[in-house]
Design a protein around this motif. Structure first.
Motif, PDB file in Angstrom:
ATOM      1  N   VAL A   1       0.806  -1.228   0.000  1.00 27.14           N
ATOM      2  CA  VAL A   1       0.000   0.000   0.000  1.00 27.14           C
ATOM      3  C   VAL A   1       0.835   1.272   0.000  1.00 27.14           C
ATOM      4  N   ALA A   2       2.113   1.170   0.339  1.00 31.87           N
ATOM      5  CA  ALA A   2       2.970   2.358   0.361  1.00 31.87           C
ATOM      6  C   ALA A   2       4.430   1.927   0.298  1.00 31.87           C
ATOM      7  N   GLU A   3       5.246   2.785  -0.285  1.00 28.68           N
ATOM      8  CA  GLU A   3       6.686   2.573  -0.343  1.00 28.68           C
ATOM      9  C   GLU A   3       7.362   3.877   0.062  1.00 28.68           C
ATOM     10  N   HIS A   4       8.316   3.776   0.982  1.00 29.72           N
ATOM     11  CA  HIS A   4       9.040   4.944   1.462  1.00 29.72           C
ATOM     12  C   HIS A   4      10.528   4.651   1.385  1.00 29.72           C
ATOM     13  N   GLN A   5      11.303   5.715   1.223  1.00 28.45           N
ATOM     14  CA  GLN A   5      12.749   5.514   1.159  1.00 28.45           C
ATOM     15  C   GLN A   5      13.484   6.656   1.829  1.00 28.45           C
ATOM     16  N   ASP A   6      14.684   6.342   2.249  1.00 29.52           N
ATOM     17  CA  ASP A   6      15.574   7.320   2.857  1.00 29.52           C
ATOM     18  C   ASP A   6      16.962   7.163   2.266  1.00 29.52           C
ATOM     19  N   ILE A   7      17.657   8.277   2.190  1.00 34.18           N
ATOM     20  CA  ILE A   7      19.078   8.281   1.874  1.00 34.18           C
ATOM     21  C   ILE A   7      19.749   8.879   3.093  1.00 34.18           C
ATOM     22  N   ALA A   8      20.054   8.004   4.048  1.00 33.61           N
ATOM     23  CA  ALA A   8      20.579   8.451   5.337  1.00 33.61           C
ATOM     24  C   ALA A   8      21.092   7.252   6.112  1.00 33.61           C
ATOM     25  N   SER A   9      21.806   7.532   7.161  1.00 34.64           N
ATOM     26  CA  SER A   9      22.292   6.494   8.050  1.00 34.64           C
ATOM     27  C   SER A   9      21.127   5.816   8.764  1.00 34.64           C
ATOM     28  N   GLY A  10      21.233   4.520   8.949  1.00 33.42           N
ATOM     29  CA  GLY A  10      20.225   3.771   9.676  1.00 33.42           C
ATOM     30  C   GLY A  10      20.255   4.035  11.168  1.00 33.42           C
ATOM     31  N   LYS A  11      21.239   4.807  11.626  1.00 29.09           N
ATOM     32  CA  LYS A  11      21.323   5.156  13.044  1.00 29.09           C
ATOM     33  C   LYS A  11      20.414   6.332  13.388  1.00 29.09           C
ATOM     34  N   ASP A  12      19.937   7.039  12.365  1.00 27.52           N
ATOM     35  CA  ASP A  12      19.086   8.215  12.570  1.00 27.52           C
ATOM     36  C   ASP A  12      17.619   7.813  12.476  1.00 27.52           C
ATOM     37  N   ASP A  13      16.927   7.758  13.591  1.00 30.94           N
ATOM     38  CA  ASP A  13      15.523   7.362  13.602  1.00 30.94           C
ATOM     39  C   ASP A  13      14.576   8.490  13.181  1.00 30.94           C
ATOM     40  N   ARG A  14      15.104   9.675  12.927  1.00 34.71           N
ATOM     41  CA  ARG A  14      14.270  10.802  12.509  1.00 34.71           C
ATOM     42  C   ARG A  14      14.118  10.858  10.991  1.00 34.71           C
TER      43      ARG A  14
ATOM     44  N   PRO B   1      12.776  10.892   7.411  1.00 31.66           N
ATOM     45  CA  PRO B   1      11.386  11.133   7.002  1.00 31.66           C
ATOM     46  C   PRO B   1      10.699   9.898   6.417  1.00 31.66           C
ATOM     47  N   GLY B   2      11.395   9.116   5.613  1.00 33.63           N
ATOM     48  CA  GLY B   2      10.786   7.911   5.044  1.00 33.63           C
ATOM     49  C   GLY B   2      10.444   6.891   6.115  1.00 33.63           C
ATOM     50  N   PHE B   3      11.344   6.725   7.062  1.00 35.44           N
ATOM     51  CA  PHE B   3      11.136   5.798   8.181  1.00 35.44           C
ATOM     52  C   PHE B   3       9.914   6.216   8.992  1.00 35.44           C
ATOM     53  N   GLN B   4       9.837   7.497   9.327  1.00 40.55           N
ATOM     54  CA  GLN B   4       8.708   7.992  10.116  1.00 40.55           C
ATOM     55  C   GLN B   4       7.393   7.869   9.355  1.00 40.55           C
ATOM     56  N   ALA B   5       7.407   8.169   8.053  1.00 40.26           N
ATOM     57  CA  ALA B   5       6.190   8.053   7.242  1.00 40.26           C
ATOM     58  C   ALA B   5       5.740   6.597   7.140  1.00 40.26           C
ATOM     59  N   ALA B   6       6.683   5.673   7.004  1.00 39.82           N
ATOM     60  CA  ALA B   6       6.353   4.251   6.927  1.00 39.82           C
ATOM     61  C   ALA B   6       5.722   3.777   8.237  1.00 39.82           C
TER      62      ALA B   6
END
Length: 119
Positions: free
Chosen positions: A53-66, A68-73
């Motif tokens: 139903v949705a796909e989100h992506q980030d270009i960032a370190s996996g250590k950063d929980d902030r 935007p793609g992670f939060q939207a997912a």
């Protein structure tokens, strides 16, 4: 009667929210890492018979929980009770504490490279 309720619950459609992540802008712009992750997740979701139903992506370190793609997912998973799916667990987060918190919250997490259930 209990068996009847169980049968209905097991036939309900399952929704999936995909999360893709690469660590560097160079990886993100080249598409090399993202394309492989997308193919892996989409094939996994299809094998499971779920609806993506949705796909989100980030270009960032996996250590950063902030991220935007992670939060939207996460928001979408909470709204729909959807499964959070990534190609590998490390694409979701690099922090064991974050993963533990998500599982304790009841977020269902699956990794295409580890098809067994986490939650």
């Amino acid at each position: 009667m209990a068996a009847s309720r169980f049968s209905r619950a097991s036939t309900q459609p399952r929704y999936a929210v995909a999360l893709y992540r690469v660590s560097t802008a160079e990886q993100g712009h080249s598409g090399l890492g993202l394309e492989a992750q997308q193919a892996s997740v989409r094939a996994f979701v299809e094998r499971e018979g779920w609806t993506l139903v949705a796909e989100h992506q980030d270009i960032a370190s996996g250590k950063d929980d902030r991220r935007p793609g992670f939060q939207a997912a996460l928001t979408r998973c909470r709204q729909l009770g959807a499964v959070l799916v990534a190609a590998r667990v490390g694409r979701i987060t690099r922090r064991a504490h974050t993963l533990s918190q998500l599982l304790e919250e009841g977020i269902s997490i699956r990794a295409a490279d580890m098809p067994g259930r986490m939650t």
